[in-house]
Scaffold this motif. Structure first.
Motif, PDB file in Angstrom:
ATOM      1  N   GLN A 172       0.823  -1.139   0.176  1.00 17.88           N
ATOM      2  CA  GLN A 172       0.017  -0.005   0.061  1.00 17.88           C
ATOM      3  C   GLN A 172       1.089   1.137   0.019  1.00 17.88           C
ATOM      4  O   GLN A 172       1.684   1.313   0.846  1.00 17.88           O
ATOM      5  CB  GLN A 172      -1.055   0.074   1.303  1.00 17.88           C
ATOM      6  CG  GLN A 172      -1.762   1.301   1.219  1.00 17.88           C
ATOM      7  CD  GLN A 172      -2.793   0.970   2.242  1.00 17.88           C
ATOM      8  OE1 GLN A 172      -3.080  -0.136   2.825  1.00 17.88           O
ATOM      9  NE2 GLN A 172      -3.695   2.036   2.879  1.00 17.88           N
ATOM     10  N   VAL A 173       0.472   2.135  -0.830  1.00 16.05           N
ATOM     11  CA  VAL A 173       1.359   3.359  -0.887  1.00 16.05           C
ATOM     12  C   VAL A 173       1.014   4.227   0.334  1.00 16.05           C
ATOM     13  O   VAL A 173      -0.057   4.484   0.425  1.00 16.05           O
ATOM     14  CB  VAL A 173       1.034   4.022  -2.324  1.00 16.05           C
ATOM     15  CG1 VAL A 173       1.754   5.473  -2.273  1.00 16.05           C
ATOM     16  CG2 VAL A 173       1.331   3.175  -3.508  1.00 16.05           C
ATOM     17  N   GLN A 174       2.042   4.771   0.658  1.00 20.41           N
ATOM     18  CA  GLN A 174       1.936   5.793   2.025  1.00 20.41           C
ATOM     19  C   GLN A 174       2.796   6.850   1.827  1.00 20.41           C
ATOM     20  O   GLN A 174       4.144   6.950   1.302  1.00 20.41           O
ATOM     21  CB  GLN A 174       2.327   5.217   3.331  1.00 20.41           C
ATOM     22  CG  GLN A 174       1.286   3.969   3.672  1.00 20.41           C
ATOM     23  CD  GLN A 174       1.629   3.511   5.046  1.00 20.41           C
ATOM     24  OE1 GLN A 174       2.860   3.281   5.512  1.00 20.41           O
ATOM     25  NE2 GLN A 174       0.352   3.267   5.920  1.00 20.41           N
ATOM     26  N   LEU A 175       2.557   8.006   2.071  1.00 16.53           N
ATOM     27  CA  LEU A 175       3.107   9.188   2.126  1.00 16.53           C
ATOM     28  C   LEU A 175       3.155  10.065   3.419  1.00 16.53           C
ATOM     29  O   LEU A 175       2.123  10.314   4.027  1.00 16.53           O
ATOM     30  CB  LEU A 175       2.655  10.307   1.064  1.00 16.53           C
ATOM     31  CG  LEU A 175       2.216   9.658  -0.494  1.00 16.53           C
ATOM     32  CD1 LEU A 175       1.588  10.637  -1.312  1.00 16.53           C
ATOM     33  CD2 LEU A 175       3.611   9.398  -1.140  1.00 16.53           C
ATOM     34  N   VAL A 176       4.334  10.275   3.809  1.00 15.38           N
ATOM     35  CA  VAL A 176       4.623  10.830   5.127  1.00 15.38           C
ATOM     36  C   VAL A 176       5.108  12.387   5.206  1.00 15.38           C
ATOM     37  O   VAL A 176       6.655  12.237   4.920  1.00 15.38           O
ATOM     38  CB  VAL A 176       5.256   9.795   6.079  1.00 15.38           C
ATOM     39  CG1 VAL A 176       5.428  10.500   7.496  1.00 15.38           C
ATOM     40  CG2 VAL A 176       4.325   8.675   6.286  1.00 15.38           C
ATOM     41  N   GLU A 177       4.643  13.260   5.212  1.00 15.21           N
ATOM     42  CA  GLU A 177       5.432  14.400   5.320  1.00 15.21           C
ATOM     43  C   GLU A 177       5.794  14.881   6.610  1.00 15.21           C
ATOM     44  O   GLU A 177       5.428  14.587   7.743  1.00 15.21           O
ATOM     45  CB  GLU A 177       4.254  15.795   4.902  1.00 15.21           C
ATOM     46  CG  GLU A 177       3.767  15.345   3.645  1.00 15.21           C
ATOM     47  CD  GLU A 177       2.557  14.944   3.996  1.00 15.21           C
ATOM     48  OE1 GLU A 177       1.467  15.289   3.055  1.00 15.21           O
ATOM     49  OE2 GLU A 177       1.895  14.166   4.855  1.00 15.21           O
ATOM     50  N   SER A 178       6.889  15.725   6.396  1.00 22.15           N
ATOM     51  CA  SER A 178       7.678  16.372   7.620  1.00 22.15           C
ATOM     52  C   SER A 178       8.230  17.693   7.348  1.00 22.15           C
ATOM     53  O   SER A 178       8.598  17.891   6.419  1.00 22.15           O
ATOM     54  CB  SER A 178       8.661  15.177   8.259  1.00 22.15           C
ATOM     55  OG  SER A 178       9.525  15.095   7.482  1.00 22.15           O
ATOM     56  N   GLY A 179       8.868  18.210   8.400  1.00 21.67           N
ATOM     57  CA  GLY A 179       9.696  19.487   8.301  1.00 21.67           C
ATOM     58  C   GLY A 179       8.738  20.649   8.377  1.00 21.67           C
ATOM     59  O   GLY A 179       9.359  21.856   8.513  1.00 21.67           O
ATOM     60  N   GLY A 180       7.474  20.817   8.620  1.00 23.88           N
ATOM     61  CA  GLY A 180       6.856  22.161   9.011  1.00 23.88           C
ATOM     62  C   GLY A 180       7.180  22.486  10.166  1.00 23.88           C
ATOM     63  O   GLY A 180       7.776  21.775  11.163  1.00 23.88           O
ATOM     64  N   GLY A 181       6.592  23.732  10.651  1.00 23.79           N
ATOM     65  CA  GLY A 181       6.953  24.394  11.726  1.00 23.79           C
ATOM     66  C   GLY A 181       6.487  25.792  11.788  1.00 23.79           C
ATOM     67  O   GLY A 181       5.869  26.335  10.924  1.00 23.79           O
ATOM     68  N   SER A 182       6.732  26.402  12.822  1.00 23.72           N
ATOM     69  CA  SER A 182       6.563  28.011  12.920  1.00 23.72           C
ATOM     70  C   SER A 182       7.787  28.909  12.744  1.00 23.72           C
ATOM     71  O   SER A 182       8.840  28.521  13.563  1.00 23.72           O
ATOM     72  CB  SER A 182       5.880  28.068  14.295  1.00 23.72           C
ATOM     73  OG  SER A 182       4.747  27.629  14.488  1.00 23.72           O
ATOM     74  N   VAL A 183       7.588  29.682  11.859  1.00 14.60           N
ATOM     75  CA  VAL A 183       8.914  30.439  11.582  1.00 14.60           C
ATOM     76  C   VAL A 183       8.695  31.906  11.382  1.00 14.60           C
ATOM     77  O   VAL A 183       7.358  31.974  11.156  1.00 14.60           O
ATOM     78  CB  VAL A 183       9.666  29.766  10.227  1.00 14.60           C
ATOM     79  CG1 VAL A 183      10.166  28.734  10.358  1.00 14.60           C
ATOM     80  CG2 VAL A 183       9.043  29.909   9.007  1.00 14.60           C
TER      81      VAL A 183
END
Length: 129
Positions: free
Chosen positions: A1-12
């Motif tokens: 099963q295809v999965q996509l996991v984002e990361s790296g966001g934040g408050s700047v």
């Protein structure tokens, strides 16, 4: 099963930079069209950048050209979005999406979210003045 996991966001703060990552799994032979979408508060989800895994071609909407850079590391099945000179209007949830056929990129239809079956959960970017 295809999965996509984002990361790296934040408050700047405005003027800062971020690098978002999208780690993909569940496919091996496909060379998909990978895209980043953004959904600001009260706004529609819009396609902002895409990369064609087959040949590395990149695509951007005019509003982010010059500040956003999309790239792909096919060996790691990871797509990145580097955002420079962040502005308050960049605030929103950023989603990674995959079209395993690659058609969205090849046809020029990449900003249309209807072409993407697979989506990540999103990563929040908040830019303060």
């Amino acid at each position: 099963q295809v999965q996509l996991v984002e990361s790296g966001g934040g408050s700047v703060q405005a003027g800062g930079s971020l690098r978002l990552s999208c780690a993909a799994s569940g496919y091996t032979k496909a060379r998909p069209c990978m895209a980043w979408f953004r959904q600001g508060p009260g706004k529609e989800r819009e396609g902002i950048a895409a990369v064609y895994s087959t040949d590395g071609r990149t695509y951007y909407v005019d509003s982010v050209k010059g500040r956003f850079t999309i790239s792909a590391d096919n060996a790691k099945y990871t797509v990145y979005l580097k955002i420079n000179s962040l502005k308050p209007e960049d605030t929103g949830m950023y989603y990674c999406a995959a079209d395993l056929s690659g058609y969205a990129c090849g046809s020029g239809s990449w900003p249309n979210k209807a072409w993407y079956v697979y989506w990540g959960q999103g990563t929040q970017v908040t830019v303060s003045p």
